[in-house]
Design a protein around this motif. Structure first.
Motif, short mmCIF file in Angstrom:
data_model
loop_
_atom_site.label_atom_id
_atom_site.label_comp_id
_atom_site.label_asym_id
_atom_site.label_seq_id
_atom_site.Cartn_x
_atom_site.Cartn_y
_atom_site.Cartn_z
N GLY A 189 -5.63 -1.12 -41.37
CA GLY A 189 -5.29 -1.72 -40.10
C GLY A 189 -6.52 -1.88 -39.24
O GLY A 189 -7.41 -1.04 -39.25
N ALA A 190 -6.57 -2.99 -38.53
CA ALA A 190 -7.77 -3.28 -37.74
C ALA A 190 -7.68 -2.60 -36.39
O ALA A 190 -6.61 -2.47 -35.80
CB ALA A 190 -7.90 -4.79 -37.56
N PRO A 191 -8.80 -2.14 -35.85
CA PRO A 191 -8.78 -1.55 -34.52
C PRO A 191 -8.65 -2.61 -33.45
O PRO A 191 -8.92 -3.78 -33.68
CB PRO A 191 -10.16 -0.87 -34.44
N VAL A 192 -8.25 -2.16 -32.28
CA VAL A 192 -8.27 -3.03 -31.11
C VAL A 192 -9.68 -2.96 -30.54
O VAL A 192 -10.22 -1.88 -30.31
CB VAL A 192 -7.24 -2.58 -30.06
N VAL A 193 -10.29 -4.11 -30.34
CA VAL A 193 -11.68 -4.17 -29.90
C VAL A 193 -11.74 -4.68 -28.48
O VAL A 193 -11.18 -5.74 -28.16
CB VAL A 193 -12.50 -5.10 -30.83
N SER A 194 -12.41 -3.93 -27.60
CA SER A 194 -12.65 -4.41 -26.25
C SER A 194 -14.01 -5.10 -26.21
O SER A 194 -14.86 -4.88 -27.06
CB SER A 194 -12.61 -3.26 -25.24
N HIS A 195 -14.21 -5.94 -25.20
CA HIS A 195 -15.41 -6.75 -25.14
C HIS A 195 -16.04 -6.68 -23.76
O HIS A 195 -15.40 -6.33 -22.78
CB HIS A 195 -15.09 -8.21 -25.48
N GLY A 196 -17.31 -7.05 -23.72
CA GLY A 196 -18.00 -7.15 -22.45
C GLY A 196 -17.47 -8.31 -21.63
O GLY A 196 -16.73 -9.16 -22.12
N GLY A 197 -17.85 -8.32 -20.37
CA GLY A 197 -17.44 -9.42 -19.50
C GLY A 197 -16.08 -9.26 -18.88
O GLY A 197 -15.63 -10.16 -18.16
N ASP A 198 -15.40 -8.14 -19.11
CA ASP A 198 -14.04 -7.95 -18.59
C ASP A 198 -14.13 -7.28 -17.22
O ASP A 198 -13.99 -6.06 -17.09
CB ASP A 198 -13.23 -7.11 -19.57
N LEU A 199 -14.34 -8.08 -16.20
CA LEU A 199 -14.47 -7.52 -14.87
C LEU A 199 -13.14 -7.05 -14.30
O LEU A 199 -13.12 -6.25 -13.37
CB LEU A 199 -15.12 -8.54 -13.93
N ASP A 200 -12.03 -7.52 -14.86
CA ASP A 200 -10.74 -6.96 -14.45
C ASP A 200 -10.68 -5.48 -14.81
O ASP A 200 -10.20 -4.64 -14.04
CB ASP A 200 -9.59 -7.71 -15.13
#
Length: 340
Positions: A14-25
């Motif tokens: 199963g693939a992980p959930v990946v967070s990314h840069g640029g998420d100012l929220d």
């Protein structure tokens, strides 16, 4: 803790959930009292964008014409030293990362890590058995190998000869080497675009170099047959008319790219000195980002966030932070005050 691009998920199950840069929220949620506007240093995007040419209104009113796409591909082939027959344009490199696993039978995939986590996640979502390996020597019997060169987040680079030798070994057994050159434009590394062919596909990002991530444009360079399969999987009109026009102009402007490389490398040196004055130790990076260890990384992350400056942190290395380049004098001064 927010998972960083450098974080990897596990194999196959199963693939992980990946967070990314640029998420100012996300930044505002973590630091609701921080001053606005935020300084977003959580990405590796050129903070000084290419000056977009004026766009004809018709680019927004009609479907892109085949000639528009051909002109972009010609400019990209010239800029990257690639065979025009094997270059494919896409709405961002991310969709290419998602597409490649769907074009191969289930395989053993080795991802040289830690690196951009979407590679492992995409191959896992495609049903492949994914293993993170520390270097090229660790790929073992994998049928597909993924290398980011230069690497994110540590800036590691591999000699072209080593990568080409690996591609040849994989080709001989029907395998594939995927080399993601997202950060290669402004670096003194040898691109493999001119070597793309059976057993080797190269990915190139447009938005990072030219500071125009929002127009969503990227390229795959491959043998012609694989290029046609990728293009067919993306479908018609994959790239918007405005992106075709802006990309063509920017890619043809070699003097701008050369000047940007010199300027961003100078900025990276300035950031290194600022990090050192703040007690950090730079452990890697490229001309567009610097990665450093601090005696108390979590505390510095909180101080920066409280001051409205968002950087990347690493779940597996709490002392480590990654900084993009500030866009202007005011941002440089604001960052310097916190690091002091």
């Amino acid at each position: 803790m927010v998972q960083d691009m450098g974080s990897q998920g596990g194999a196959g199950g199963g693939a992980p959930v990946v967070s990314h840069g640029g998420d100012l929220d996300a930044a505002r949620s973590l630091f609701p009292a921080a001053p606005e506007p935020w300084i977003d240093l959580s990405t590796g995007i050129n903070p000084v964008p290419y000056p977009c040419p004026p766009l004809a209104a018709s680019l927004l009113q009609r479907l892109p014409a085949p000639g528009d796409l051909a002109a972009l591909l010609g400019a990209a082939a010239a800029a990257y030293g690639a065979d025009p027959a094997g270059i494919v344009a896409a709405p961002g490199t991310q969709i290419l990362i998602e597409t490649l696993p769907r074009l191969r039978p289930r395989s053993r995939v080795a991802v040289v890590s830690p690196t951009y986590a979407e590679h492992a996640a995409a191959w896992a979502r495609g049903g492949h058995a994914v293993t993170a390996v520390p270097d090229l020597e660790g790929v073992g019997g994998a049928e597909v190998v993924v290398v980011v060169n230069p690497n994110n987040p540590d800036g590691r680079a591999w000699p072209a000869a080593d990568l080409l030798a690996l591609a040849e070994r994989l080709r001989a057994r029907g395998g594939l080497l995927v080399v993601d050159e997202a950060f290669a434009d402004l670096e003194p590394v040898r691109s493999l675009c001119s070597d793309a062919g059976p057993g080797l596909v190269v990915l190139r990002s447009f938005g990072k170099t030219y500071g125009l991530a929002g127009i969503r444009l990227g390229f795959a360079v491959a043998e012609a047959a694989l290029g046609r399969r990728i293009a067919a999987a993306l479908g018609p009109w994959a790239v918007s008319g405005p992106a075709l026009a802006i990309g063509r102009a920017a890619l043809a402007d070699l003097p701008w790219r050369e000047a940007a490389a010199l300027a961003r490398r100078a900025d990276a040196g300035r950031l290194d000195r600022m990090i050192a004055r703040g007690g950090g130790r730079v452990v890697g990076g490229t001309a567009l980002f610097r990665t450093a260890d601090f005696p108390d990384g979590p505390a510095l992350f909180r101080r920066l966030g409280g001051a409205g400056i968002y950087v990347r942190r690493f779940a597996e290395a709490p002392q480590r932070l990654r900084f993009g380049l500030p866009p202007d004098k005011a941002a440089w001064c604001r960052l310097s005050r916190i690091l002091r």
